[in-house]
Scaffold this motif. Structure first.
Motif, PDB file in Angstrom:
ATOM      1  N   ILE A  12       0.865  -1.179   0.000  1.00  0.00           N
ATOM      2  CA  ILE A  12       0.000   0.000   0.000  1.00  0.00           C
ATOM      3  C   ILE A  12       0.899   1.226   0.000  1.00  0.00           C
ATOM      4  O   ILE A  12       1.795   1.352   0.840  1.00  0.00           O
ATOM      5  N   ASN A  13       0.666   2.135  -0.928  1.00  0.00           N
ATOM      6  CA  ASN A  13       1.449   3.361  -0.993  1.00  0.00           C
ATOM      7  C   ASN A  13       0.821   4.400  -0.069  1.00  0.00           C
ATOM      8  O   ASN A  13      -0.325   4.792  -0.276  1.00  0.00           O
ATOM      9  N   PRO A  14       1.540   4.857   0.967  1.00  0.00           N
ATOM     10  CA  PRO A  14       0.971   5.829   1.898  1.00  0.00           C
ATOM     11  C   PRO A  14       0.687   7.180   1.254  1.00  0.00           C
ATOM     12  O   PRO A  14      -0.078   7.976   1.793  1.00  0.00           O
ATOM     13  N   ALA A  54       1.072   3.719  14.986  1.00  0.00           N
ATOM     14  CA  ALA A  54       1.727   2.617  14.270  1.00  0.00           C
ATOM     15  C   ALA A  54       1.811   1.335  15.103  1.00  0.00           C
ATOM     16  O   ALA A  54       1.920   0.242  14.543  1.00  0.00           O
ATOM     17  N   ALA A  55       1.728   1.456  16.430  1.00  0.00           N
ATOM     18  CA  ALA A  55       1.805   0.270  17.291  1.00  0.00           C
ATOM     19  C   ALA A  55       0.664  -0.681  16.960  1.00  0.00           C
ATOM     20  O   ALA A  55      -0.491  -0.295  16.923  1.00  0.00           O
ATOM     21  N   GLY A  56       1.002  -1.915  16.689  1.00  0.00           N
ATOM     22  CA  GLY A  56      -0.018  -2.914  16.353  1.00  0.00           C
ATOM     23  C   GLY A  56      -0.480  -2.850  14.914  1.00  0.00           C
ATOM     24  O   GLY A  56      -1.335  -3.618  14.501  1.00  0.00           O
ATOM     25  N   GLY A  57       0.096  -1.937  14.142  1.00  0.00           N
ATOM     26  CA  GLY A  57      -0.281  -1.806  12.736  1.00  0.00           C
ATOM     27  C   GLY A  57       0.576  -2.662  11.834  1.00  0.00           C
ATOM     28  O   GLY A  57       1.494  -3.346  12.284  1.00  0.00           O
ATOM     29  N   ASP A  58       0.282  -2.617  10.564  1.00  0.00           N
ATOM     30  CA  ASP A  58       0.966  -3.454   9.587  1.00  0.00           C
ATOM     31  C   ASP A  58       1.925  -2.614   8.743  1.00  0.00           C
ATOM     32  O   ASP A  58       1.667  -2.337   7.570  1.00  0.00           O
ATOM     33  N   LEU A  59       3.042  -2.182   9.340  1.00  0.00           N
ATOM     34  CA  LEU A  59       4.029  -1.359   8.637  1.00  0.00           C
ATOM     35  C   LEU A  59       4.635  -2.082   7.434  1.00  0.00           C
ATOM     36  O   LEU A  59       5.063  -1.445   6.479  1.00  0.00           O
ATOM     37  N   GLN A  60       4.667  -3.413   7.476  1.00  0.00           N
ATOM     38  CA  GLN A  60       5.230  -4.197   6.373  1.00  0.00           C
ATOM     39  C   GLN A  60       4.454  -4.017   5.078  1.00  0.00           C
ATOM     40  O   GLN A  60       4.977  -4.270   3.999  1.00  0.00           O
ATOM     41  N   ARG A  61       3.186  -3.614   5.179  1.00  0.00           N
ATOM     42  CA  ARG A  61       2.347  -3.456   3.983  1.00  0.00           C
ATOM     43  C   ARG A  61       2.561  -2.122   3.275  1.00  0.00           C
ATOM     44  O   ARG A  61       2.031  -1.908   2.195  1.00  0.00           O
ATOM     45  N   LEU A  62       3.313  -1.185   3.890  1.00  0.00           N
ATOM     46  CA  LEU A  62       3.528   0.126   3.280  1.00  0.00           C
ATOM     47  C   LEU A  62       4.771   0.135   2.410  1.00  0.00           C
ATOM     48  O   LEU A  62       5.787  -0.463   2.738  1.00  0.00           O
ATOM     49  N   ASN A  63       4.673   0.840   1.300  1.00  0.00           N
ATOM     50  CA  ASN A  63       5.817   1.068   0.435  1.00  0.00           C
ATOM     51  C   ASN A  63       5.525   2.317  -0.388  1.00  0.00           C
ATOM     52  O   ASN A  63       4.455   2.419  -0.977  1.00  0.00           O
TER      53      ASN A  63
END
Length: 108
Positions: A12-14, A54-63
């Motif tokens: 997902i592009n932020p 961001a805690a508990g979020g899915d940072l791996q899905r961002l690019n």
């Protein structure tokens, strides 16, 4: 547009994600944080881990690089106009058309 799988998990592009998509990725992100995030675009790095939401979020899905795009066109030819939507996929230097949908045609 019909659903398409691009081979694995699509990032997902932020810089283009809606508030709803961001809040789905980050359960601790509320409406106000999502709107603030959107207003501070563009981002050129994935350095969001210091944010409280961001805690508990899915940072791996961002690019910040995208591999799937929706292109919407509206062309007018004299008194006629057409609207179309295209779903594109990019892999390296190659772009592939995944789908094309005519959204409207009008002649006056």
């Amino acid at each position: 547009v019909r659903p398409h799988t691009l081979g694995g998990i699509t990032k997902i592009n932020p810089n283009t994600a809606s508030a709803e998509v961001l809040m789905a990725l980050f359960p601790n992100m509320d409406d106000m944080a999502a709107e603030a995030f959107i207003e501070n675009r563009p981002y050129n790095k994935n350095n969001f881990s210091s944010q409280s939401w961001a805690a508990g979020g899915d940072l791996q899905r961002l690019n910040v690089l995208s591999d799937a795009f929706t292109l919407r066109t509206h062309a007018t030819f004299g008194r006629a106009s057409v609207r179309e939507e295209f779903l594109l996929s990019r892999t390296g230097q190659t772009t592939q058309l995944l789908s094309r949908e005519r959204l409207g045609w009008q002649s006056q």
